[in-house]
Scaffold this motif. Structure first.
Motif, PDB file in Angstrom:
ATOM      1  N   ARG A 189       0.810  -1.218   0.000  1.00  0.00           N
ATOM      2  CA  ARG A 189       0.000   0.000   0.000  1.00  0.00           C
ATOM      3  C   ARG A 189       0.845   1.270   0.000  1.00  0.00           C
ATOM      4  O   ARG A 189       0.308   2.360  -0.191  1.00  0.00           O
ATOM      5  CB  ARG A 189      -0.937   0.005   1.210  1.00  0.00           C
ATOM      6  CG  ARG A 189      -1.909  -1.159   1.252  1.00  0.00           C
ATOM      7  CD  ARG A 189      -2.703  -1.180   2.538  1.00  0.00           C
ATOM      8  NE  ARG A 189      -3.611  -0.067   2.665  1.00  0.00           N
ATOM      9  CZ  ARG A 189      -4.896  -0.098   2.348  1.00  0.00           C
ATOM     10  NH1 ARG A 189      -5.419  -1.222   1.859  1.00  0.00           N
ATOM     11  NH2 ARG A 189      -5.672   0.954   2.502  1.00  0.00           N
ATOM     12  N   GLY A 190       2.144   1.116   0.259  1.00  0.00           N
ATOM     13  CA  GLY A 190       3.007   2.290   0.330  1.00  0.00           C
ATOM     14  C   GLY A 190       2.827   3.105   1.593  1.00  0.00           C
ATOM     15  O   GLY A 190       3.259   4.262   1.662  1.00  0.00           O
ATOM     16  N   THR A 191       2.176   2.513   2.595  1.00  0.00           N
ATOM     17  CA  THR A 191       1.939   3.223   3.853  1.00  0.00           C
ATOM     18  C   THR A 191       3.230   3.339   4.648  1.00  0.00           C
ATOM     19  O   THR A 191       3.932   2.346   4.867  1.00  0.00           O
ATOM     20  CB  THR A 191       0.885   2.476   4.694  1.00  0.00           C
ATOM     21  OG1 THR A 191      -0.290   2.273   3.914  1.00  0.00           O
ATOM     22  CG2 THR A 191       0.531   3.265   5.951  1.00  0.00           C
ATOM     23  N   THR A 192       3.554   4.547   5.079  1.00  0.00           N
ATOM     24  CA  THR A 192       4.711   4.780   5.931  1.00  0.00           C
ATOM     25  C   THR A 192       4.330   4.425   7.368  1.00  0.00           C
ATOM     26  O   THR A 192       3.205   4.686   7.796  1.00  0.00           O
ATOM     27  CB  THR A 192       5.147   6.249   5.845  1.00  0.00           C
ATOM     28  OG1 THR A 192       5.370   6.587   4.467  1.00  0.00           O
ATOM     29  CG2 THR A 192       6.416   6.499   6.639  1.00  0.00           C
ATOM     30  N   LEU A 193       5.269   3.822   8.131  1.00  0.00           N
ATOM     31  CA  LEU A 193       4.954   3.395   9.495  1.00  0.00           C
ATOM     32  C   LEU A 193       6.038   3.832  10.469  1.00  0.00           C
ATOM     33  O   LEU A 193       7.233   3.790  10.145  1.00  0.00           O
ATOM     34  CB  LEU A 193       4.820   1.875   9.568  1.00  0.00           C
ATOM     35  CG  LEU A 193       3.632   1.289   8.815  1.00  0.00           C
ATOM     36  CD1 LEU A 193       4.103   0.486   7.623  1.00  0.00           C
ATOM     37  CD2 LEU A 193       2.790   0.408   9.731  1.00  0.00           C
ATOM     38  N   LEU A 194       5.595   4.232  11.649  1.00  0.00           N
ATOM     39  CA  LEU A 194       6.481   4.461  12.790  1.00  0.00           C
ATOM     40  C   LEU A 194       6.034   3.521  13.892  1.00  0.00           C
ATOM     41  O   LEU A 194       4.899   3.599  14.367  1.00  0.00           O
ATOM     42  CB  LEU A 194       6.411   5.915  13.267  1.00  0.00           C
ATOM     43  CG  LEU A 194       7.232   6.251  14.527  1.00  0.00           C
ATOM     44  CD1 LEU A 194       8.710   5.972  14.314  1.00  0.00           C
ATOM     45  CD2 LEU A 194       7.010   7.705  14.945  1.00  0.00           C
ATOM     46  N   VAL A 195       6.912   2.598  14.274  1.00  0.00           N
ATOM     47  CA  VAL A 195       6.586   1.536  15.220  1.00  0.00           C
ATOM     48  C   VAL A 195       7.420   1.702  16.479  1.00  0.00           C
ATOM     49  O   VAL A 195       8.644   1.838  16.405  1.00  0.00           O
ATOM     50  CB  VAL A 195       6.872   0.145  14.601  1.00  0.00           C
ATOM     51  CG1 VAL A 195       6.473  -0.969  15.559  1.00  0.00           C
ATOM     52  CG2 VAL A 195       6.176  -0.011  13.260  1.00  0.00           C
ATOM     53  N   VAL A 196       6.775   1.710  17.639  1.00  0.00           N
ATOM     54  CA  VAL A 196       7.522   1.630  18.897  1.00  0.00           C
ATOM     55  C   VAL A 196       7.329   0.225  19.436  1.00  0.00           C
ATOM     56  O   VAL A 196       6.229  -0.331  19.402  1.00  0.00           O
ATOM     57  CB  VAL A 196       7.088   2.697  19.925  1.00  0.00           C
ATOM     58  CG1 VAL A 196       7.220   4.095  19.354  1.00  0.00           C
ATOM     59  CG2 VAL A 196       5.691   2.470  20.435  1.00  0.00           C
ATOM     60  N   GLU A 197       8.415  -0.369  19.896  1.00  0.00           N
ATOM     61  CA  GLU A 197       8.382  -1.801  20.174  1.00  0.00           C
ATOM     62  C   GLU A 197       9.473  -2.190  21.159  1.00  0.00           C
ATOM     63  O   GLU A 197      10.605  -1.719  21.064  1.00  0.00           O
ATOM     64  CB  GLU A 197       8.571  -2.560  18.859  1.00  0.00           C
ATOM     65  CG  GLU A 197       8.556  -4.062  18.953  1.00  0.00           C
ATOM     66  CD  GLU A 197       7.277  -4.601  19.562  1.00  0.00           C
ATOM     67  OE1 GLU A 197       7.393  -5.250  20.617  1.00  0.00           O
ATOM     68  OE2 GLU A 197       6.191  -4.367  19.013  1.00  0.00           O
ATOM     69  N   GLN A 198       9.106  -3.054  22.140  1.00  0.00           N
ATOM     70  CA  GLN A 198      10.102  -3.597  23.060  1.00  0.00           C
ATOM     71  C   GLN A 198      10.816  -4.807  22.481  1.00  0.00           C
ATOM     72  O   GLN A 198      11.932  -5.128  22.883  1.00  0.00           O
ATOM     73  CB  GLN A 198       9.436  -3.987  24.384  1.00  0.00           C
ATOM     74  CG  GLN A 198       9.044  -2.799  25.251  1.00  0.00           C
ATOM     75  CD  GLN A 198       8.696  -3.230  26.658  1.00  0.00           C
ATOM     76  OE1 GLN A 198       9.499  -3.840  27.361  1.00  0.00           O
ATOM     77  NE2 GLN A 198       7.480  -2.910  27.082  1.00  0.00           N
ATOM     78  N   ASN A 199      10.184  -5.480  21.519  1.00  0.00           N
ATOM     79  CA  ASN A 199      10.809  -6.635  20.879  1.00  0.00           C
ATOM     80  C   ASN A 199      11.801  -6.110  19.843  1.00  0.00           C
ATOM     81  O   ASN A 199      11.503  -5.985  18.653  1.00  0.00           O
ATOM     82  CB  ASN A 199       9.750  -7.517  20.221  1.00  0.00           C
ATOM     83  CG  ASN A 199      10.305  -8.821  19.674  1.00  0.00           C
ATOM     84  OD1 ASN A 199      11.473  -8.901  19.311  1.00  0.00           O
ATOM     85  ND2 ASN A 199       9.469  -9.839  19.625  1.00  0.00           N
ATOM     86  N   ALA A 200      13.003  -5.781  20.308  1.00  0.00           N
ATOM     87  CA  ALA A 200      13.988  -5.122  19.457  1.00  0.00           C
ATOM     88  C   ALA A 200      14.394  -5.984  18.278  1.00  0.00           C
ATOM     89  O   ALA A 200      14.602  -5.474  17.170  1.00  0.00           O
ATOM     90  CB  ALA A 200      15.212  -4.745  20.281  1.00  0.00           C
ATOM     91  N   ASN A 201      14.522  -7.275  18.498  1.00  0.00           N
ATOM     92  CA  ASN A 201      14.951  -8.155  17.420  1.00  0.00           C
ATOM     93  C   ASN A 201      13.956  -8.130  16.268  1.00  0.00           C
ATOM     94  O   ASN A 201      14.337  -7.994  15.093  1.00  0.00           O
ATOM     95  CB  ASN A 201      15.127  -9.579  17.942  1.00  0.00           C
ATOM     96  CG  ASN A 201      15.753 -10.501  16.918  1.00  0.00           C
ATOM     97  OD1 ASN A 201      16.807 -10.205  16.370  1.00  0.00           O
ATOM     98  ND2 ASN A 201      15.098 -11.615  16.654  1.00  0.00           N
ATOM     99  N   MET A 202      12.667  -8.222  16.581  1.00  0.00           N
ATOM    100  CA  MET A 202      11.644  -8.194  15.550  1.00  0.00           C
ATOM    101  C   MET A 202      11.606  -6.835  14.860  1.00  0.00           C
ATOM    102  O   MET A 202      11.540  -6.737  13.631  1.00  0.00           O
ATOM    103  CB  MET A 202      10.279  -8.522  16.152  1.00  0.00           C
ATOM    104  CG  MET A 202       9.154  -8.606  15.144  1.00  0.00           C
ATOM    105  SD  MET A 202       9.351  -9.985  13.983  1.00  0.00           S
ATOM    106  CE  MET A 202       8.989 -11.375  15.069  1.00  0.00           C
TER     107      MET A 202
END
Length: 258
Positions: A189-202
């Motif tokens: 879809r070309g959607t830009t994403l900003l993800v905050v996450e504790q699972n650093a490896n993923m």
């Protein structure tokens, strides 16, 4: 703002009463990429997203989206401008059906044919939601509610999605499934994403660019390929510990880095 920068935070400071949650945070998210913010619990990751989406008003600094200053704007207006926020903890409408939850995500849209196509698209990403479309959202499992929360945000046809801890409380298998769909959404879809996450490896495996947040401050940033190779990231986020004299030196530097 550079032409390919969708989101830019400049020296943003937000607080809960007298407690500063983020301090002088500056970051950029470029068109078409997946960016991630890594950090321990309480580092201020969720506060960054809430400040961007207008839930929290910053005390200092600016937030620009697609070249426009959206600092402290009304959250509903920010959604209309093309920015969707998937909050931590899912927060679906529990007494509404799956289908009605999706329609709530599209409440700002008037293109009925495109909305219908997007409903089919999200059912394609998450077939279980089609099976449960008449079921109350509150009766879904945790993983299914996360799928619904992401799908509801997609129904606003956003240019940028903010994902807050999408793996929280999910099994490793479901976490992989969710992140695989996140990558598909970005690529297809070309959607830009900003993800905050504790699972650093993923997060480092799926994102293009990363920021490391400690005690409300950005302490490191780089492409995710390079971040994965940094000794500090390996030790403090990926659980890879060095041994011998070099490992002893890294341990002594830990407090300074943090």
């Amino acid at each position: 703002m550079s032409a390919n920068v969708v989101l830019a935070l400049t020296n943003v400071e937000s607080a809960y009463g007298p407690i500063k949650a983020i301090r002088g945070v500056s970051l950029k998210v470029r068109q078409g990429e997946i960016a991630t913010v890594l950090g321990s619990n309480g580092a201020g990751k969720s506060t960054i997203l809430k400040t961007i989406s207008g839930i929290i008003d910053p005390r200092k600094g600016t937030v620009e989206f697609r070249g426009e200053d959206i600092t402290a704007k009304d959250p509903a207006l920010i959604v209309q401008k093309g920015l969707s926020h998937v909050p931590e903890g899912r927060e679906v409408f529990p007494l509404l059906s799956v289908h009605d939850n999706l329609m709530m995500g599209a409440y700002t849209r008037h293109d009925r044919d495109a909305v219908a196509r997007d409903v089919e698209a999200v059912y394609g990403y998450f077939p279980i939601l089609r099976e449960r479309r008449a079921q109350d959202a509150g009766l879904l499992s945790g993983g299914q509610q996360q799928m619904l929360s992401i799908s509801r945000a997609l129904m606003a046809a956003p240019a940028l999605m903010l994902l807050d801890e999408p793996s929280l409380g999910l099994s490793p298998l479901l976490t992989r499934e969710i992140f695989e769909i996140v990558v598909r959404i970005n690529r297809e879809r070309g959607t830009t994403l900003l993800v905050v996450e504790q699972n650093a490896n993923m997060a480092l495996n799926v994102a293009d660019y990363g920021y490391v947040l400690e005690n409300g401050r950005i302490v490191m940033e780089d492409s995710c390929d390079r971040l994965r190779e940094k000794d500090d990231i390996k030790e403090f986020y990926l659980g890879v510990k060095e041994t011998g004299a070099r490992g002893e030196r890294r341990w002594k530097k830990k407090k300074t880095w943090r």
